[in-house]
Design an enzyme around this catalytic site. Structure first.
Site, PDB file in Angstrom:
ATOM      1  N   ARG A   5      -9.577 -45.301 -42.161  1.00  0.00           N
ATOM      2  CA  ARG A   5      -9.738 -46.534 -43.737  1.00  0.00           C
ATOM      3  C   ARG A   5      -9.618 -45.363 -45.241  1.00  0.00           C
ATOM      4  NH1 ARG A   5     -14.400 -48.180 -39.371  1.00  0.00           N
ATOM      5  NH2 ARG A   5     -14.954 -45.981 -40.052  1.00  0.00           N
ATOM      6  N   ILE A   6     -10.597 -44.119 -45.252  1.00  0.00           N
ATOM      7  CA  ILE A   6      -9.872 -43.477 -46.603  1.00  0.00           C
ATOM      8  C   ILE A   6      -9.041 -43.187 -46.752  1.00  0.00           C
ATOM      9  CG2 ILE A   6     -11.566 -42.463 -48.109  1.00  0.00           C
ATOM     10  CD1 ILE A   6     -14.430 -43.018 -46.949  1.00  0.00           C
TER      11      ILE A   6
ATOM     12  N   ARG B 103     -16.865 -34.713 -46.360  1.00  0.00           N
ATOM     13  CA  ARG B 103     -18.140 -33.519 -45.904  1.00  0.00           C
ATOM     14  C   ARG B 103     -17.821 -32.456 -46.709  1.00  0.00           C
ATOM     15  NH1 ARG B 103     -20.172 -37.846 -46.136  1.00  0.00           N
ATOM     16  NH2 ARG B 103     -21.667 -38.944 -45.086  1.00  0.00           N
TER      17      ARG B 103
ATOM     18  N   GLU C 130     -25.628 -29.321 -49.237  1.00  0.00           N
ATOM     19  CA  GLU C 130     -25.718 -29.970 -50.354  1.00  0.00           C
ATOM     20  C   GLU C 130     -27.341 -30.132 -50.427  1.00  0.00           C
ATOM     21  OE1 GLU C 130     -24.370 -33.962 -50.088  1.00  0.00           O
ATOM     22  OE2 GLU C 130     -22.121 -32.978 -50.398  1.00  0.00           O
TER      23      GLU C 130
ATOM     24  N   HIS D 195     -21.204 -35.753 -55.189  1.00  0.00           N
ATOM     25  CA  HIS D 195     -21.892 -36.544 -54.367  1.00  0.00           C
ATOM     26  C   HIS D 195     -21.191 -38.412 -54.704  1.00  0.00           C
ATOM     27  CE1 HIS D 195     -21.819 -36.729 -49.541  1.00  0.00           C
ATOM     28  NE2 HIS D 195     -21.533 -37.745 -49.585  1.00  0.00           N
TER      29      HIS D 195
ATOM     30  N   GLY E  53     -18.713 -40.412 -53.407  1.00  0.00           N
ATOM     31  CA  GLY E  53     -17.840 -41.191 -53.482  1.00  0.00           C
ATOM     32  C   GLY E  53     -17.706 -42.670 -53.747  1.00  0.00           C
TER      33      GLY E  53
END
Ligand code: NAP
Length: 314
Positions: free
Chosen positions: A149-150, A230, A259, A277, A279
């Site tokens: 999808r992305i 990721r 993270e 992070h 997005g």
């Protein structure tokens, strides 16, 4: 019937009372450990590990409704064995994440942060023909490592910029190829040919560390690496070394292996654009993510199948 559920406290402001009907909620802050008890559902953020121990401590659990499309924070094998559904939030964050990927592509190729710093420093002496020369996009090759999808949404945005597209995926994407002229290649070819490599595969045992000293060495000299997927796809120290040596032109990152910690050498490396992070961080998307997670809980607790299961049945 009222159901006891655990929901990440950070989602409180994104949810409407009507969505929470019939739920007896324990709000769980990110810094609190997952408790032991008779809750039947948990809605965690991607920062909460839900593994064998946590599942054992929640013996009545029926669903882990992750508030993210990635689900590498959940032990799927342990959950499936315990007949616990796992759901994610696919689709609603695609466009927001693709937009942010493009923010990183433009920021790295056109050296935006260096420009901002120069202006802010008061040292800018005016237009100069060789000042902050960047990479022209038109005619270059964008490599999408992963075209789900992305990845595909990032690829569609590349067409009006005049970029050529190559991609990897486990299965071919004929419609995407028709729409964008993209060519499916293997990982080696993608690394060797791309001026910009953008990562869109999920984190899994097969993809962890896919960008390491060996694969970085196979990229074109001066190429740009973008990661909005990721953090553990990338070996951060190896990336820092490639940037220090000028082997890579720049890196635009939204995600990190551990993270919120970032490898100190990467933090100090030249030509990086490092984001925290974000997005999927638009108001609309974050509300939709929270809504899908809760809708999955409501579905399972009322005996229906979940809307967006990671695996089909339990
Ligand atoms: P998706 O639609 O599932 O796409 C994943 C792509 O990776 C697909 O092309 C898939 O191939 C490929 N792939 C999967 N496993 C692979 C493997 N083991 N080896 C090689 N290729 C593999 O996922 P998406 O919705 O685009 O999301 C991608 C990732 O973005 C998520 O997993 C998440 O971690 C990350 N993300 C980050 C943010 C952020 O805030 N920065 C926001 C949203 C998502 P096939 O198409 O052939 O299956």
């Amino acid at each position: 019937m009222i159901h006891r559920v655990l929901i990440a406290a950070e989602l409180k402001n994104l949810l409407e009372p009507a969505q929470l009907a019939d739920l007896d909620i324990t709000w769980l802050a990110a810094d609190q450990p997952t408790p032991r008890g008779d809750w039947v559902a948990i809605v965690p953020l991607l920062s909460r590990w839900v593994g064998g121990t946590q599942l054992k401590n929640l013996p009545n659990l029926r669903i882990v409704a992750n508030c993210a499309v990635g689900y590498n924070n959940v032990d799927l094998v342990a959950a499936e064995m315990r007949k616990v559904f796992v759901t994610n939030t696919p689709g609603v964050l695609t466009e927001a994440t693709a937009d942010l990927t493009w923010a990183l592509i433009l920021a790295t190729t056109r050296r935006l942060l260096e420009g901002v710093e120069l202006v802010r420093s008061g040292q800018w002496t005016g237009w100069h023909p060789e000042q902050l020369l960047g990479l022209e996009l038109c005619g270059r090759i964008l490599g999408l490592l992963g075209a789900g999808r992305i990845g595909q949404a990032v690829g569609r945005r590349a067409v009006p910029f005049g970029l050529r597209l190559v991609y990897t995926a486990r299965t071919p994407k004929p419609e995407f190829e028709r729409e964008t002229g993209a060519t499916r290649v293997d990982t080696s070819q993608l690394l060797a040919e791309s001026d910009i490599v953008s990562l869109h595969v999920p984190s899994s045992p097969e993809t962890k560390g896919i960008i390491n000293s060996e694969t970085l060495a196979r990229m074109r000299r001066g190429a740009i690496l973008i990661n909005t997927s990721r953090g553990d796809l990338v070996r951060e120290e190896a990336l820092a070394v490639a940037l220090e040596r000028g082997q890579l032109g720049a890196a635009g990152l939204d995600v990190y292996a551990d993270e919120p910690a970032i490898h100190p050498r990467l933090l100090a490396a030249p030509r990086t654009v490092l984001l925290p992070h974000i997005g999927s961080a638009t108001e609309e998307t974050r509300r939709k993510m929270a809504a899908i997670a809760i809708a999955n809980v409501q579905a399972v607790l009322s005996g229906k199948p979940p809307l967006t299961p990671v695996y089909k049945s339990v």
